[in-house]
Design a protein around this motif. Structure first.
Motif, PDB file in Angstrom:
ATOM      1  N   ALA A   1       0.848  -1.183   0.000  1.00  0.00           N
ATOM      2  CA  ALA A   1       0.000   0.000   0.000  1.00  0.00           C
ATOM      3  C   ALA A   1       0.890   1.241   0.000  1.00  0.00           C
ATOM      4  O   ALA A   1       2.075   1.161   0.315  1.00  0.00           O
ATOM      5  CB  ALA A   1      -0.894  -0.008   1.232  1.00  0.00           C
ATOM      6  N   ALA A   2       0.302   2.383  -0.357  1.00  0.00           N
ATOM      7  CA  ALA A   2       1.061   3.638  -0.325  1.00  0.00           C
ATOM      8  C   ALA A   2       1.589   3.861   1.091  1.00  0.00           C
ATOM      9  O   ALA A   2       2.715   4.295   1.293  1.00  0.00           O
ATOM     10  CB  ALA A   2       0.190   4.795  -0.780  1.00  0.00           C
TER      11      ALA A   2
ATOM     12  N   ALA B   1       2.800  11.665  -3.008  1.00  0.00           N
ATOM     13  CA  ALA B   1       1.707  12.631  -2.867  1.00  0.00           C
ATOM     14  C   ALA B   1       0.930  12.390  -1.575  1.00  0.00           C
ATOM     15  O   ALA B   1       0.620  13.319  -0.815  1.00  0.00           O
ATOM     16  CB  ALA B   1       0.769  12.521  -4.067  1.00  0.00           C
ATOM     17  N   ASN B   2       0.656  11.118  -1.316  1.00  0.00           N
ATOM     18  CA  ASN B   2      -0.093  10.726  -0.134  1.00  0.00           C
ATOM     19  C   ASN B   2       0.629  11.166   1.139  1.00  0.00           C
ATOM     20  O   ASN B   2       0.033  11.761   2.048  1.00  0.00           O
ATOM     21  CB  ASN B   2      -0.226   9.195  -0.187  1.00  0.00           C
ATOM     22  N   LYS B   3       1.926  10.928   1.180  1.00  0.00           N
ATOM     23  CA  LYS B   3       2.705  11.306   2.369  1.00  0.00           C
ATOM     24  C   LYS B   3       2.754  12.824   2.537  1.00  0.00           C
ATOM     25  O   LYS B   3       2.650  13.342   3.649  1.00  0.00           O
ATOM     26  CB  LYS B   3       4.137  10.770   2.256  1.00  0.00           C
ATOM     27  N   GLN B   4       2.922  13.530   1.419  1.00  0.00           N
ATOM     28  CA  GLN B   4       3.012  14.988   1.508  1.00  0.00           C
ATOM     29  C   GLN B   4       1.690  15.582   2.003  1.00  0.00           C
ATOM     30  O   GLN B   4       1.688  16.523   2.802  1.00  0.00           O
ATOM     31  CB  GLN B   4       3.374  15.573   0.144  1.00  0.00           C
ATOM     32  N   GLY B   5       0.574  15.021   1.534  1.00  0.00           N
ATOM     33  CA  GLY B   5      -0.738  15.503   1.980  1.00  0.00           C
ATOM     34  C   GLY B   5      -0.898  15.338   3.483  1.00  0.00           C
ATOM     35  O   GLY B   5      -1.300  16.255   4.211  1.00  0.00           O
ATOM     36  N   ARG B   6      -0.518  14.173   3.958  1.00  0.00           N
ATOM     37  CA  ARG B   6      -0.636  13.907   5.391  1.00  0.00           C
ATOM     38  C   ARG B   6       0.264  14.841   6.198  1.00  0.00           C
ATOM     39  O   ARG B   6      -0.130  15.379   7.235  1.00  0.00           O
ATOM     40  CB  ARG B   6      -0.249  12.455   5.648  1.00  0.00           C
ATOM     41  N   LEU B   7       1.462  14.990   5.685  1.00  0.00           N
ATOM     42  CA  LEU B   7       2.439  15.839   6.358  1.00  0.00           C
ATOM     43  C   LEU B   7       1.918  17.277   6.454  1.00  0.00           C
ATOM     44  O   LEU B   7       1.988  17.925   7.510  1.00  0.00           O
ATOM     45  CB  LEU B   7       3.732  15.788   5.541  1.00  0.00           C
ATOM     46  N   LEU B   8       1.377  17.764   5.350  1.00  0.00           N
ATOM     47  CA  LEU B   8       0.931  19.152   5.332  1.00  0.00           C
ATOM     48  C   LEU B   8      -0.280  19.353   6.250  1.00  0.00           C
ATOM     49  O   LEU B   8      -0.370  20.371   6.944  1.00  0.00           O
ATOM     50  CB  LEU B   8       0.596  19.596   3.902  1.00  0.00           C
ATOM     51  N   GLY B   9      -1.163  18.358   6.272  1.00  0.00           N
ATOM     52  CA  GLY B   9      -2.300  18.426   7.199  1.00  0.00           C
ATOM     53  C   GLY B   9      -1.816  18.625   8.626  1.00  0.00           C
ATOM     54  O   GLY B   9      -2.314  19.479   9.372  1.00  0.00           O
ATOM     55  N   ARG B  10      -0.805  17.877   8.994  1.00  0.00           N
ATOM     56  CA  ARG B  10      -0.234  18.011  10.338  1.00  0.00           C
ATOM     57  C   ARG B  10       0.392  19.380  10.553  1.00  0.00           C
ATOM     58  O   ARG B  10       0.213  20.007  11.593  1.00  0.00           O
ATOM     59  CB  ARG B  10       0.869  16.980  10.518  1.00  0.00           C
ATOM     60  N   HIS B  11       1.167  19.786   9.571  1.00  0.00           N
ATOM     61  CA  HIS B  11       1.868  21.052   9.684  1.00  0.00           C
ATOM     62  C   HIS B  11       0.863  22.196   9.854  1.00  0.00           C
ATOM     63  O   HIS B  11       1.021  23.063  10.722  1.00  0.00           O
ATOM     64  CB  HIS B  11       2.735  21.281   8.441  1.00  0.00           C
ATOM     65  N   LEU B  12      -0.206  22.175   9.048  1.00  0.00           N
ATOM     66  CA  LEU B  12      -1.192  23.268   9.100  1.00  0.00           C
ATOM     67  C   LEU B  12      -2.022  23.217  10.379  1.00  0.00           C
ATOM     68  O   LEU B  12      -2.583  24.223  10.799  1.00  0.00           O
ATOM     69  CB  LEU B  12      -2.102  23.224   7.865  1.00  0.00           C
TER      70      LEU B  12
END
Lengths: 369, 369
Positions: free
Chosen positions: A353-354, B225-236
């Motif tokens: 999975a991703a 992309a998936n990891k970056q989205g999660r990371l940014l959610g946390r950061h914001l």
């Protein structure tokens, strides 16, 4: 090459190896590659015909011949480590009724209890009897059978295999005054050299630097011995070469299951001064949209204060070994939980999975630091 | 959630997103997650019914519906990257006669030629026609068929799939004055923030730090992309969080083969100032004493001067992805060839050899440093 030749004594001062009473061979360099011995419990009857240990090829051949000669139908295994478990599979595959007799509650005590329960379920599903909390008092020959006498009763079988681990074979080295480490194996440096210049030790009889616990340990595994032998060959031929140690990676197959571990467990972590925290998750061994979905159980251990990764254990029909190998590479270079939480893996749906179970476990663990 | 809503312009000064002519929405933070667009060649006929690209779910559904509606029997694929190859497998699995048309000599140009030949052999074995060195001039509809007109001749099929890669979708960002990187994607920092405070970009439209080449690159892959989205959610949401980059790990399945790569290839290595050396070996995917033996081809690349690992590519029926993942973990922490040459892996005969192909490749490579 001198085969079937027993060394009786080593004279470190005179640099000579004694063979029997009369003969001696001089040396410039000496290498101990004396291996390990299978442990036998100090109880009566372990020398009876039909009692075995399994350490080397000869042991394996003897066992195989006995099985055929005596037309064995049932096997008793004392112990529940990876040799015991692999032999349980081998016996069942040969059609023997197989019973594991163990002092502890669960098999594979190196692994977390929840993971060991997965192994126990597989043993049971494959028809292996697992007798926990048993204390063996002795073996008795009764007619054609061997009877394992325990505090908790008796059980009969056609053969008994003792699989209780090994200890380094260090008698010769010890008598020669070579220093042993706290593990009981021969103490060496990064060139596998002992405290005596020109005398070396490799493999199961020697110690190895553990890169996670930062202690010198005895790690009697085939791949470690193989690497040390090669390394020492190079070193003695004049190449710059050193053995960089281990991270404790190991694995075995148990019927349909892969079991793998690396690093150190919580008990070891505590003993060397870490403050271990851990998480155990079930994840998809392959992408969840793909056919043939299987689960892998994964335990990840880290140091609370520093975030350093300390270890990983995994059990599943697929993907346990491959994930433990990734963690081994991470441990080798002192990775942290953060490293693993975003580690770039070769993602494609047929293979995972991703968010791999490794990522998920590491993300969980981040919250506990 | 505003779906089916087209943003026409972004006013960075006034912090507003314009929707159509009349409406605008204010923002404190803005995130570009505009993804990438499939590339189409600048040739006539690519808009004909029956010409497809495959970038998103809608593309996939349209293609699937077309296959059924028109009862397609043959497919032409332009390109030979991993989307082209995965789709070749999908078409063959559906029973279509499938032809790959490629400008280059071999498929999967990211991989070494010797590894690409293994993929080509698999394509051929599975009945896929591979047409190398073809230059496509246009598409023509003739009756029910689509004809691919090439400098080298013509070929007809029931559909044409263009799989020529993607480019980041950055028009909106560019028009708003957001800085793009040399890759053409939106330039960001480790928090995914662009040159304008409060404006972020994640996924295929953004750049990512490559930990091996030490350059900012565009890496349009789902897991990144998936990891970056999660990371940014946390950061914001106020958490301390940063995206640590990638090492270039990727994989795909091609019928019975696994293909995986990580790090950088020799060309990239040269372009950023390394002095690459490499080795390519064939090794056993599992222990040689075990049934079901298969081979894995493995290429390992390192920097001659420093001994730093730079990349790994692997192809085989088994064990390619798992080995590339080990190298990815090693690359993540700047490992050297020496590290890999003695890396402690979870050895057991069913899963590998004491000397894994990774060890053997690294041992070979040590001699070239």
């Amino acid at each position: 090459m001198r085969l079937n030749t027993k060394v009786t004594r080593i004279d470190v001062e005179k640099k000579a190896v004694h063979i029997g009473e009369k003969e001696s061979l001089p040396f410039d360099y000496l290498v101990f590659a004396t291996g390990a011995k299978a442990l036998l419990p100090p109880i009566p009857g372990v020398g009876e015909e039909g009692c075995f240990t399994l350490k080397n090829l000869v042991d394996g051949r003897n066992l195989k011949a006995y099985l055929k000669e005596k037309n064995c139908r049932s096997a008793l295994i004392v112990g529940a480590g990876f040799i015991a478990l692999e032999m349980a599979e081998a016996f069942v595959t040969l059609g023997l009724k197989t019973t594991l007799v163990h002092r502890g509650e669960l098999p594979a005590s190196r692994w977390d209890g929840d993971l060991a329960k997965v192994m126990l379920a597989e043993l049971t599903a494959q028809g292996v009897d697992f007798l926990p909390r048993r204390h063996v008092l002795g073996v008795e020959k009764r007619g054609k059978s061997l009877v394992l006498v325990m505090e908790e009763g008796e059980i009969a079988g056609d053969l008994v295999l003792f699989a209780l681990g090994v200890k380094p074979a260090v008698e010769l080295a010890k008598e020669a005054g070579i220093r042993l480490g706290v593990s009981g194996a021969v103490a060496v440096n990064f060139h596998q050299e002992t405290n005596v210049a020109g005398i070396y030790a490799v493999g199961d009889c020697s110690e190895t630097f553990h890169r996670v616990s930062r202690r010198w340990v005895n790690m009697p595994l085939g791949d470690v011995a193989n690497k040390q032998g090669r390394l020492l060959g190079r070193h003695l031929s004049g190449e710059a070469a050193y053995f960089p140690g281990v991270v404790g990676a190991q694995s075995f197959k148990l019927f349909k299951l892969e079991a793998a571990a690396t690093g150190i467990d919580e008990k070891e972590a505590l003993s060397v001064g870490f403050d271990p925290v851990s998480t155990l998750i079930w994840g998809n061994a392959i992408g969840s949209a793909m056919p043939g979905l299987t689960q892998v159980a994964l335990k990840l251990i880290a140091d609370k204060g520093s975030g350093m990764l300390l270890g990983c254990q995994a059990v599943g029909q697929k993907g346990a070994v491959s994930r433990v190998n990734v963690v081994s590479a991470a441990l080798w270079r002192q990775a942290t939980v953060d490293d693993l939480a975003f580690l770039d893996l070769a993602y494609a749906p047929p293979f995972g999975a991703a968010w791999d179970p490794l990522h998920i476990a590491a993300q969980n663990l981040m919250k506990l630091l």
